[in-house]
Design a protein around this motif. Structure first.
Motif, PDB file in Angstrom:
ATOM      1  N   ILE A 156      -3.755   4.702   3.696  1.00  0.00           N
ATOM      2  CA  ILE A 156      -3.335   3.317   3.522  1.00  0.00           C
ATOM      3  C   ILE A 156      -4.559   2.416   3.671  1.00  0.00           C
ATOM      4  O   ILE A 156      -4.781   1.519   2.862  1.00  0.00           O
ATOM      5  CB  ILE A 156      -2.256   2.949   4.558  1.00  0.00           C
TER       6      ILE A 156
ATOM      7  N   LYS B 291       1.816   8.162   5.183  1.00  0.00           N
ATOM      8  CA  LYS B 291       2.092   8.142   3.740  1.00  0.00           C
ATOM      9  C   LYS B 291       2.239   9.553   3.174  1.00  0.00           C
ATOM     10  O   LYS B 291       3.122   9.809   2.355  1.00  0.00           O
ATOM     11  CB  LYS B 291       0.984   7.380   3.010  1.00  0.00           C
ATOM     12  N   LYS B 292       1.415  10.469   3.639  1.00  0.00           N
ATOM     13  CA  LYS B 292       1.482  11.850   3.183  1.00  0.00           C
ATOM     14  C   LYS B 292       2.820  12.492   3.585  1.00  0.00           C
ATOM     15  O   LYS B 292       3.434  13.214   2.813  1.00  0.00           O
ATOM     16  CB  LYS B 292       0.315  12.650   3.763  1.00  0.00           C
TER      17      LYS B 292
ATOM     18  N   ASP C 209      -2.445   5.949   9.236  1.00  0.00           N
ATOM     19  CA  ASP C 209      -3.259   6.998   8.607  1.00  0.00           C
ATOM     20  C   ASP C 209      -3.532   8.149   9.565  1.00  0.00           C
ATOM     21  O   ASP C 209      -3.562   9.313   9.158  1.00  0.00           O
ATOM     22  CB  ASP C 209      -4.580   6.428   8.086  1.00  0.00           C
TER      23      ASP C 209
ATOM     24  N   CYS D  17       0.812  -1.219   0.000  1.00  0.00           N
ATOM     25  CA  CYS D  17       0.000   0.000   0.000  1.00  0.00           C
ATOM     26  C   CYS D  17       0.846   1.270   0.000  1.00  0.00           C
ATOM     27  O   CYS D  17       0.363   2.337  -0.367  1.00  0.00           O
ATOM     28  CB  CYS D  17      -0.909   0.022   1.231  1.00  0.00           C
ATOM     29  N   ILE D  18       2.099   1.148   0.420  1.00  0.00           N
ATOM     30  CA  ILE D  18       2.930   2.337   0.604  1.00  0.00           C
ATOM     31  C   ILE D  18       3.934   2.541  -0.518  1.00  0.00           C
ATOM     32  O   ILE D  18       4.106   3.653  -1.006  1.00  0.00           O
ATOM     33  CB  ILE D  18       3.639   2.273   1.980  1.00  0.00           C
TER      34      ILE D  18
ATOM     35  N   PHE E 191       5.858   9.682   1.925  1.00  0.00           N
ATOM     36  CA  PHE E 191       5.813   9.149   0.573  1.00  0.00           C
ATOM     37  C   PHE E 191       4.981  10.000  -0.367  1.00  0.00           C
ATOM     38  O   PHE E 191       4.286   9.481  -1.226  1.00  0.00           O
ATOM     39  CB  PHE E 191       5.269   7.707   0.595  1.00  0.00           C
TER      40      PHE E 191
ATOM     41  N   ASN F  12      -3.849   9.736   0.182  1.00  0.00           N
ATOM     42  CA  ASN F  12      -2.689   9.248   0.933  1.00  0.00           C
ATOM     43  C   ASN F  12      -3.073   8.281   2.055  1.00  0.00           C
ATOM     44  O   ASN F  12      -2.267   8.011   2.926  1.00  0.00           O
ATOM     45  CB  ASN F  12      -1.915  10.439   1.519  1.00  0.00           C
TER      46      ASN F  12
END
Length: 178
Positions: A108, A172-173, A167, A52-53, A176, A106
């Motif tokens: 997951i 992720k934001k 999250d 997912c990432i 990544f 962003n």
């Protein structure tokens, strides 16, 4: 990660870290089943997170290598080739299901990633059923199916908890972003 070279390096290092986490969480955080050198682990949840990432082919590579290395370290090297294929397929499920996800999203954890986790669980159950049938016998392989189901369900639950937690901190934001 503005230019291609930096992005490629960032994903390569991330894949190496995920590979290490998958290997350790599979080989050393486990419960032996007593059937055909099998064991329960929840390293698949890390494979789901990686898929997912980080993008394919990085996520497929770290899933395959991390799983296979775990088998070698856990004293079950005979399983390593099968595990490499099954774990790469686990990650591929996520890649394919999430392929049409909004790039600016962003998160997951999503309905799509939960569905991918369920499908990936079936890949685990049937992949190891086939592998064990080839290594031993198919009647013997069926005795491991309940443990494979427990592993798949447990991994999905851990993934959902970890993804939701990541999250909340916008993991992720922050790390990544495209």
């Amino acid at each position: 990660m503005s230019n291609y070279k930096n992005k490629k390096l960032y994903y390569s290092v991330s894949a190496a870290l995920f590979t290490a986490i998958i290997t350790v969480s599979t080989a050393y955080i486990k419960f032996n089943t007593g059937i055909n050198n099998g064991y329960l682990h929840f390293g698949d949840s890390i494979i789901y997170l990686a898929a997912c990432i980080i993008p394919a082919p990085y996520s497929l590579f770290c899933a395959a290598l991390g799983g296979a290395l775990a088998d070698v370290l856990a004293g079950s090297a005979v399983w390593a080739p099968f595990t490499a294929i099954i774990k790469a397929l686990n990650a591929l499920v996520f890649v394919l299901v999430l392929k049409y996800k909004n790039k600016k999203d962003n998160k997951i954890m999503s309905a799509k990633s939960a569905v991918a986790g369920v499908i990936s669980g079936f890949v685990t159950v049937f992949g190891y059923l086939i592998a064990e049938g080839l290594l031993y016998t198919f009647p013997t392989a069926w005795t491991s199916v309940p443990f494979s189901i427990i592993q798949a369900a447990g991994s999905l639950i851990i993934f959902i908890i970890a993804a939701s937690t990541l999250d909340k901190i916008e993991f992720k934001k922050r790390f990544f972003k495209e």
